[in-house]
Design an enzyme around this catalytic site. Structure first.
Site, PDB file in Angstrom:
ATOM      1  CB  CYS A  84      14.140  24.861  23.278  1.00 56.51           C
ATOM      2  SG  CYS A  84      15.283  25.928  24.176  1.00 56.51           S
ATOM      3  CG  HIS A 139      18.114  22.701  23.683  1.00 54.35           C
ATOM      4  ND1 HIS A 139      17.362  23.434  22.790  1.00 54.35           N
ATOM      5  CD2 HIS A 139      17.796  21.403  23.459  1.00 54.35           C
ATOM      6  CE1 HIS A 139      16.626  22.608  22.056  1.00 54.35           C
ATOM      7  NE2 HIS A 139      16.866  21.359  22.454  1.00 54.35           N
ATOM      8  CG  HIS A 151      14.354  19.027  21.376  1.00 52.50           C
ATOM      9  ND1 HIS A 151      15.410  19.605  20.725  1.00 52.50           N
ATOM     10  CD2 HIS A 151      14.313  17.741  20.917  1.00 52.50           C
ATOM     11  CE1 HIS A 151      16.002  18.719  19.946  1.00 52.50           C
ATOM     12  NE2 HIS A 151      15.346  17.574  20.041  1.00 52.50           N
TER      13      HIS A 151
END
Length: 179
Positions: A84, A139, A151
């Site tokens: 990510c 994340h 993402h």
């Protein structure tokens, strides 16, 4: 002044500026018809599943579209595989010319000012925790519009998701405006 004395790049820039002024002045009038969406924008909009207009940051959306489907690879940041933060750092470098920290926690700590969901704008970062015992950012994604963000998910690679999906809603930490 003839075109001969103005460089080609300057002439193109001048024409683009003049056309932009004409469009903006016409659109500012009450009751003006909406600007038509170009065929390329319509195609991109369909591919991403996001209604786009020619006024959106189309370079951002084009770049995201190029990464869609890239598999997740921890610690990597190429189109052969990315995590990510690798995805986000690549997009930010190419679209905005900004270098970001390489981990989601470091991005939030060193590169961003926190904002709430209601204040998110195209290109802002969105942070989540994914570890049960820690609420630290693990994340990160890039906010697009209409509650959607891009993402790299561990299971499906680079995708577009919604902030209101139960998984992300539960794990939301904050939004971030990159300084």
């Amino acid at each position: 002044m003839s075109c001969r004395y103005i460089g080609k790049k300057k002439m193109v820039w001048l024409v683009v500026c003049m056309m932009s002024l004409m469009v903006l002045s016409c659109a500012a009038h009450k009751g003006a018809a909406p600007l038509p969406v170009s065929e390329a924008t319509e195609t991109l909009s369909h591919r991403l599943g996001i209604p786009l207009t020619d006024e959106d940051n189309l370079e951002l959306y084009r770049m995201v579209a190029q990464w869609i489907g890239t598999p997740h690879r921890m610690g990597r940041s190429t189109k052969k595989g990315t995590d990510c933060s690798g995805f986000v750092t690549n997009i930010y470098k190419k679209i905005y010319g900004k270098s970001l920290a390489r981990s989601s926690a470091a991005m939030l700590a060193t590169n961003c000012d926190r904002i709430d969901k209601k204040s998110l704008r195209e290109g802002d970062l969105v942070f989540f925790y994914t570890r049960r015992k820690s609420k630290r950012p693990s994340h990160v994604g890039i906010y697009l519009k209409d509650g959607k963000f891009a993402h790299s998910s561990t299971s499906r690679g680079v995708i577009i998701s919604r902030l209101d999906e139960p998984y992300y809603k539960k794990r939301w930490i904050t939004g971030g405006v990159v300084r």
